[in-house]
Write a protein that holds these residues in place. Structure first.
Motif, mmCIF file in Angstrom:
data_model
loop_
_atom_site.group_PDB
_atom_site.id
_atom_site.type_symbol
_atom_site.label_atom_id
_atom_site.label_comp_id
_atom_site.label_asym_id
_atom_site.label_seq_id
_atom_site.Cartn_x
_atom_site.Cartn_y
_atom_site.Cartn_z
ATOM 1 N N VAL A 12 0.961 -1.148 0.068
ATOM 2 C CA VAL A 12 -0.094 -0.033 -0.134
ATOM 3 C C VAL A 12 0.795 1.387 0.006
ATOM 4 C CG1 VAL A 12 -1.786 1.038 1.257
ATOM 5 C CG2 VAL A 12 -1.831 -1.241 1.387
ATOM 6 N N THR A 13 0.798 2.103 -1.101
ATOM 7 C CA THR A 13 1.505 3.256 -1.092
ATOM 8 C C THR A 13 0.978 4.381 -0.240
ATOM 9 O OG1 THR A 13 0.651 4.198 -3.327
ATOM 10 C CG2 THR A 13 2.674 2.385 -3.409
ATOM 11 N N GLY A 14 1.706 5.198 0.066
ATOM 12 C CA GLY A 14 1.044 6.297 1.164
ATOM 13 C C GLY A 14 0.149 5.890 2.184
ATOM 14 N N ILE A 19 -6.459 7.584 4.585
ATOM 15 C CA ILE A 19 -6.835 6.586 3.622
ATOM 16 C C ILE A 19 -6.042 5.450 3.629
ATOM 17 C CG2 ILE A 19 -7.491 6.077 1.159
ATOM 18 C CD1 ILE A 19 -8.671 8.750 0.865
ATOM 19 N N GLY A 20 -4.812 5.693 3.480
ATOM 20 C CA GLY A 20 -3.793 4.605 3.216
ATOM 21 C C GLY A 20 -3.625 3.694 4.515
ATOM 22 N N GLY A 21 -3.680 4.470 5.588
ATOM 23 C CA GLY A 21 -3.685 3.852 6.971
ATOM 24 C C GLY A 21 -4.895 2.857 7.077
ATOM 25 N N ALA A 22 -6.118 3.438 6.680
ATOM 26 C CA ALA A 22 -7.305 2.602 7.054
ATOM 27 C C ALA A 22 -7.336 1.446 6.023
ATOM 28 C CB ALA A 22 -8.671 3.579 6.799
ATOM 29 N N ILE A 23 -6.635 1.616 4.795
ATOM 30 C CA ILE A 23 -6.804 0.561 3.921
ATOM 31 C C ILE A 23 -5.912 -0.460 4.468
ATOM 32 C CG2 ILE A 23 -5.808 -0.315 1.656
ATOM 33 C CD1 ILE A 23 -6.954 2.505 0.491
ATOM 34 N N SER A 24 -4.626 -0.022 4.789
ATOM 35 C CA SER A 24 -3.721 -1.195 5.448
ATOM 36 C C SER A 24 -4.379 -1.806 6.536
ATOM 37 C CB SER A 24 -2.523 -0.107 5.765
ATOM 38 O OG SER A 24 -1.791 0.162 4.847
ATOM 39 N N LEU A 25 -4.997 -1.331 7.557
ATOM 40 C CA LEU A 25 -5.632 -1.839 8.549
ATOM 41 C C LEU A 25 -6.685 -2.901 8.329
ATOM 42 C CD1 LEU A 25 -5.528 1.149 11.227
ATOM 43 C CD2 LEU A 25 -4.213 -0.978 11.457
ATOM 44 N N ASP A 87 1.275 -10.024 -3.561
ATOM 45 C CA ASP A 87 -0.075 -10.300 -4.084
ATOM 46 C C ASP A 87 -1.246 -9.233 -4.418
ATOM 47 O OD1 ASP A 87 0.393 -13.449 -3.526
ATOM 48 O OD2 ASP A 87 0.782 -12.727 -1.646
ATOM 49 N N VAL A 88 -1.044 -8.006 -3.674
ATOM 50 C CA VAL A 88 -2.040 -7.163 -3.823
ATOM 51 C C VAL A 88 -1.238 -5.773 -3.758
ATOM 52 C CG1 VAL A 88 -3.666 -5.969 -2.793
ATOM 53 C CG2 VAL A 88 -3.650 -8.432 -2.447
ATOM 54 N N LEU A 89 -1.703 -5.050 -4.972
ATOM 55 C CA LEU A 89 -1.043 -3.552 -5.001
ATOM 56 C C LEU A 89 -2.059 -2.544 -4.871
ATOM 57 C CD1 LEU A 89 1.075 -1.344 -5.503
ATOM 58 C CD2 LEU A 89 0.788 -1.918 -8.047
ATOM 59 N N VAL A 90 -2.053 -1.703 -3.972
ATOM 60 C CA VAL A 90 -2.868 -0.735 -3.720
ATOM 61 C C VAL A 90 -2.129 0.932 -3.828
ATOM 62 C CG1 VAL A 90 -4.670 0.433 -2.155
ATOM 63 C CG2 VAL A 90 -4.427 -2.023 -2.181
ATOM 64 N N ALA A 91 -2.143 1.162 -5.026
ATOM 65 C CA ALA A 91 -1.409 2.491 -5.240
ATOM 66 C C ALA A 91 -2.325 3.682 -4.947
ATOM 67 C CB ALA A 91 -1.338 2.688 -6.750
ATOM 68 N N ASN A 92 -2.046 3.905 -3.613
ATOM 69 C CA ASN A 92 -2.947 5.164 -2.843
ATOM 70 C C ASN A 92 -2.199 6.446 -2.851
ATOM 71 O OD1 ASN A 92 -4.668 6.196 -0.855
ATOM 72 N ND2 ASN A 92 -2.659 5.988 0.242
ATOM 73 N N ILE A 132 1.024 -12.961 -12.689
ATOM 74 C CA ILE A 132 0.479 -13.546 -13.797
ATOM 75 C C ILE A 132 1.073 -15.104 -13.563
ATOM 76 C CG2 ILE A 132 0.658 -14.010 -16.443
ATOM 77 C CD1 ILE A 132 0.576 -10.794 -16.409
ATOM 78 N N SER A 133 2.206 -15.240 -13.444
ATOM 79 C CA SER A 133 2.861 -16.574 -13.245
ATOM 80 C C SER A 133 2.238 -17.435 -12.030
ATOM 81 C CB SER A 133 4.235 -16.662 -12.877
ATOM 82 O OG SER A 133 4.517 -16.010 -11.595
ATOM 83 N N ARG A 134 1.667 -16.857 -10.845
ATOM 84 C CA ARG A 134 1.003 -17.326 -10.059
ATOM 85 C C ARG A 134 -0.407 -17.549 -10.186
ATOM 86 N NH1 ARG A 134 4.360 -13.579 -6.852
ATOM 87 N NH2 ARG A 134 2.409 -12.555 -6.396
ATOM 88 N N ARG A 135 -0.875 -16.792 -11.128
ATOM 89 C CA ARG A 135 -2.363 -16.840 -11.454
ATOM 90 C C ARG A 135 -3.071 -16.236 -10.434
ATOM 91 N NH1 ARG A 135 -3.089 -18.678 -16.100
ATOM 92 N NH2 ARG A 135 -5.255 -18.611 -16.031
ATOM 93 N N TYR A 136 -2.583 -15.045 -9.616
ATOM 94 C CA TYR A 136 -3.555 -14.309 -8.772
ATOM 95 C C TYR A 136 -2.724 -12.923 -8.629
ATOM 96 C CZ TYR A 136 -5.548 -12.721 -4.428
ATOM 97 O OH TYR A 136 -6.341 -11.959 -3.616
ATOM 98 N N GLY A 137 -3.556 -12.001 -8.430
ATOM 99 C CA GLY A 137 -3.010 -10.866 -8.232
ATOM 100 C C GLY A 137 -4.183 -9.877 -8.130
ATOM 101 N N ARG A 138 -4.107 -8.816 -7.300
ATOM 102 C CA ARG A 138 -5.313 -7.795 -7.363
ATOM 103 C C ARG A 138 -4.430 -6.237 -7.362
ATOM 104 N NH1 ARG A 138 -7.456 -11.493 -8.085
ATOM 105 N NH2 ARG A 138 -9.094 -12.534 -6.965
ATOM 106 N N ILE A 139 -4.922 -5.712 -8.313
ATOM 107 C CA ILE A 139 -4.273 -4.306 -8.299
ATOM 108 C C ILE A 139 -5.420 -3.101 -8.362
ATOM 109 C CG2 ILE A 139 -2.965 -2.477 -10.017
ATOM 110 C CD1 ILE A 139 -1.849 -5.120 -11.279
ATOM 111 N N LEU A 140 -5.169 -2.208 -7.423
ATOM 112 C CA LEU A 140 -6.138 -1.042 -7.458
ATOM 113 C C LEU A 140 -5.642 0.381 -7.388
ATOM 114 C CD1 LEU A 140 -9.280 -0.794 -6.708
ATOM 115 C CD2 LEU A 140 -8.565 -0.649 -4.136
ATOM 116 N N PHE A 141 -6.066 1.077 -8.316
ATOM 117 C CA PHE A 141 -5.538 2.356 -8.354
ATOM 118 C C PHE A 141 -6.498 3.349 -7.559
ATOM 119 C CE2 PHE A 141 -4.112 0.871 -12.594
ATOM 120 C CZ PHE A 141 -2.806 0.469 -12.056
#
Length: 245
Positions: A12-14, A19-25, A87-92, A132-141
């Protein structure tokens, strides 16, 4: 929700902001380990990390000046070194200095694009091959209603956030078959973010639900989006009814 994210690693960036703290928690409460970045405010980021550890999850705090081209890949490398994978990228993380269009000079334009658009792209490019190689990923902008209506911060901010929508649309269909979702959330008028140009006590507040949004409102929607494997290529607005999409 816990099953979807349990044992995953989320970046989680930021992460030092509201918002970034709430998302992280919320991610930690769902069973994920969390890497959170900050640019200037280490103490709040460490405070969030302590709360994540109290929930029984691992946390890593990283300084990241996302204005620098090499910061994105370096952050992903550090996350992998600590937790093995992302596994999860949240570009915050984002910047937005409110100015009229006549006042936006080239250096501010470039800085805004670097943090708000280039850094999310470079991080996405860094994490996608392994997802892609693990066939799992979550990206959220993390976008903004400004991407849809121009907003009040300025053309630099609106353009940088609109760019995230184009990036999402290009990527989502191309990686969906590999189990990777790419989505965007576009909040507006969230209290405590520094991007709120209204008085919450104003009886003429322009939000139909009659209040500002909260960081927890955003985190709840983020968690719902990240745990839905059938949701991809979508911009979800979260604005109390302002924008009638």
């Amino acid at each position: 929700m816990a099953e979807e994210l349990y044992g995953r690693c989320a970046l989680v960036t930021g992460g030092s902001g509201g918002i970034g703290g709430a998302i992280s928690l919320s991610l930690a409460a769902a069973g994920a380990d969390v890497v959170l970045t900050y640019s200037d405010h280490r103490a709040p980021a460490e405070g969030i990390a302590d709360q994540i550890r109290a929930l029984g999850q691992r946390a890593l705090v990283l300084a990241a000046d996302l204005r620098m081209p090499d910061a994105a890949a370096a952050t992903v490398d550090a996350a992998r070194a600590e937790f093995g994978q992302v596994d999860v990228l949240v570009a915050n993380a984002g910047v937005g200095h409110q100015l009229s269009w006549e006042q936006v000079e080239l250096d501010l334009w470039d800085e805004t694009m670097a943090v708000n658009l280039r850094a999310p792209w470079l991080m996405t490019r860094a994490v996608l091959p392994e997802m892609i190689s693990r066939r799992y990923g979550r990206i959220l902008f993390l976008s903004s209603i400004a991407a849809l209506n121009g907003g009040v911060i300025g053309p630099h901010y609106a353009a940088s956030k609109a760019g995230l929508h184009g990036l999402m649309h290009h990527l989502a269909a191309r990686v969906a078959g590999a189990g990777v979702t790419v989505n965007t959330i576009a909040p507006a008028l969230i209290a405590g973010t520094g991007f709120t140009a209204v008085n919450p006590d104003n009886p003429a507040m322009p939000v139909p639900v009659g209040r500002l949004g909260s960081a927890d409102d955003v985190a709840a929607m983020v968690l719902a989006m990240l745990t839905n494997s059938y949701l991809t290529n979508k911009v979800i607005t979260l604005d109390g009814g302002i924008y009638p999409d």
